[in-house]
Write a protein that holds these residues in place. Structure first.
Motif, short mmCIF file in Angstrom:
data_model
loop_
_atom_site.label_atom_id
_atom_site.label_comp_id
_atom_site.label_asym_id
_atom_site.label_seq_id
_atom_site.Cartn_x
_atom_site.Cartn_y
_atom_site.Cartn_z
N LEU A 328 0.28 -1.34 -0.33
CA LEU A 328 0.72 -0.29 -0.24
C LEU A 328 0.79 1.16 0.07
O LEU A 328 0.36 2.32 -0.35
N TYR A 329 1.59 1.16 0.54
CA TYR A 329 2.87 2.40 0.45
C TYR A 329 3.75 2.57 -0.19
O TYR A 329 3.73 3.62 -1.10
N VAL A 330 3.67 1.93 -1.17
CA VAL A 330 4.92 1.74 -2.49
C VAL A 330 3.43 1.82 -3.83
O VAL A 330 3.60 2.98 -4.45
N ILE A 331 2.25 1.42 -3.72
CA ILE A 331 2.02 1.70 -5.01
C ILE A 331 1.19 2.53 -4.42
O ILE A 331 0.57 3.88 -5.52
N LYS A 332 0.28 3.18 -2.92
CA LYS A 332 -0.62 4.53 -2.89
C LYS A 332 -0.45 5.06 -2.21
O LYS A 332 -0.79 5.26 -0.98
N PRO A 333 1.32 5.71 -2.09
CA PRO A 333 1.86 6.07 -0.85
C PRO A 333 1.23 7.57 -0.37
O PRO A 333 0.79 8.45 -1.81
N ARG A 334 0.69 8.03 0.76
CA ARG A 334 0.34 9.67 1.25
C ARG A 334 1.16 9.98 1.74
O ARG A 334 1.97 9.76 2.35
N PRO A 335 1.25 11.42 1.45
CA PRO A 335 2.49 12.32 1.93
C PRO A 335 2.36 12.52 3.55
O PRO A 335 1.19 13.12 3.81
N LEU A 336 3.10 12.84 4.49
CA LEU A 336 2.98 12.84 5.72
C LEU A 336 2.66 14.04 6.24
O LEU A 336 3.48 14.69 5.33
N GLY A 337 2.27 14.50 7.32
CA GLY A 337 2.26 15.96 7.66
C GLY A 337 3.66 16.40 8.47
O GLY A 337 4.92 15.44 9.09
#
Length: 353
Positions: A328-337
């Motif tokens: 999930l982190y590789v395919i659809k990463p989310r930017p961290l605050g």
């Protein structure tokens, strides 16, 4: 005058009420402790930390599970139910009459084949099913003071209905637990040679030394009209009657095993063992079942696949979650605050530290 007097009279109680409410206020004084403002560890669960934690748990749990399961599989166990097989055919329709009769032959002979090599000591257990030793009245029906010391011989208030004899003499040991002591016996032989069953050190050492007194001897035990189980040797102190000590440690579940003895010699694969059973214990009146168990042990104790399966399940699930989070982190990463904007990273004036 009257209006001012009325105003003053009405204002007086209000002022007193506000002052009294301030006096009885339960508001705590301000402190960093009560307001939870003390320095504390407040970890931020970033994807890296979560994935690393799941992988660490999986790496630790899976080898432990494999080792536990392998050790359990190495335990050799023979389990044989005999309560029905040991009833003569003429009593098959009335098993209760058979076990309660004093003239029926209770001897039963069975043959077992050893499936694998059993390295000594081989532990002999009896297993009872549907026997609720954890029933509240049953558990409380004993006198620990009486068991510990001769001075407590008359302390039988908690032992009813097996507290005293007809002439009010105390029963030692009193209570339903001791009264229902298991009384089936087993005799083993192999190739026309008797296999000795040792009953030494089958009870907990702490029980022998602290719960059962060396100056307490059986007295008036199983002397009433209704016999519950085994009888005790009146010349041997309770601290040395290990069958009784094992039985008195009540089980938490209705299916349980208790140690009968140990066979100190090795048993080879395909050896034929003859067991002579004295089928005395009444489990027929409450639908119970009896089994004879011969078992070796490992570093985790007896045969228990559940522990290994549980470790493997938790470890495998953690590894599955770790792989899922990685994908999930590789395919659809989310930017961290930015952690600098968190409240605990700011000083009281609101400026970032």
């Amino acid at each position: 005058m009257s209006s001012r007097g009325a105003a003053s009279s009405s204002g007086g109680p209000q002022l007193g009420t506000s002052e009294s409410s301030k006096r009885i206020s339960k508001k705590p004084k301000y402190s960093r402790f009560t307001q939870q403002e003390l320095p504390a560890c407040k970890p931020i669960l970033t994807p890296g930390w979560v994935i690393a934690t799941f992988i660490a748990v999986g790496i630790i749990f899976i080898p432990i599970g494999l080792a536990s399961l392998f050790a359990s599989q190495r335990v050799v166990e023979i389990v044989h139910r005999y309560d029905e097989e040991c009833v003569p055919p003429i009593f098959s329709g009335n098993q209760l009459a058979y076990i309660q009769s004093s003239i029926t032959n209770k001897t039963c002979t069975k043959n077992f084949t050893v499936p694998k090599r059993m390295k000594g000591p081989v532990y002999v257990y009896y297993q009872l099913d549907n026997f609720y030793q954890n029933h509240r009245r049953y558990v409380k029906s004993r006198s620990d003071k009486q068991l510990r010391s001769k001075a407590g011989e008359l302390d039988t208030s908690t032992c009813k209905p097996e507290a005293t004899t007809g002439n009010n003499s105390p029963i030692v040991p009193c209570g339903l637990i001791a009264w229902s002591l298991f009384n089936d016996t087993y005799g083993f032989s192999m190739k026309n040679k008797v296999l000795d069953v040792s009953k030494k050190n089958i009870a907990w050492k702490s029980d022998q030394e602290h719960k059962f007194g060396s100056d307490v001897y059986p007295k008036n035990f199983q002397s009433g009209g209704l016999i519950g189980g085994a009888k005790l040797n009146a010349s041997i102190p309770l601290s040395e009657q290990e069958d009784l000590i094992v039985w008195m440690r009540t089980a938490a579940l209705p299916t349980f095993r208790k140690l009968y003895g140990k066979i100190e010699t090795d048993l080879e694969a395909n050896d034929e063992i003859t067991v002579v059973i004295q089928n005395n214990y009444n489990t027929y009146s409450f639908g119970g079942r009896k089994r004879l168990v011969l078992s070796t042990t490992s570093w985790i104790g007896g045969k228990n696949d559940f522990l290994g399966i549980a470790y493997l399940t938790v470890g495998g699930f953690c590894m599955f979650l770790a792989i899922g989070f990685i994908l999930l982190y590789v395919i659809k990463p989310r930017p961290l605050g930015d952690p600098a904007f968190l409240s605990w990273n700011r000083n009281p004036s609101g400026i970032m530290n």
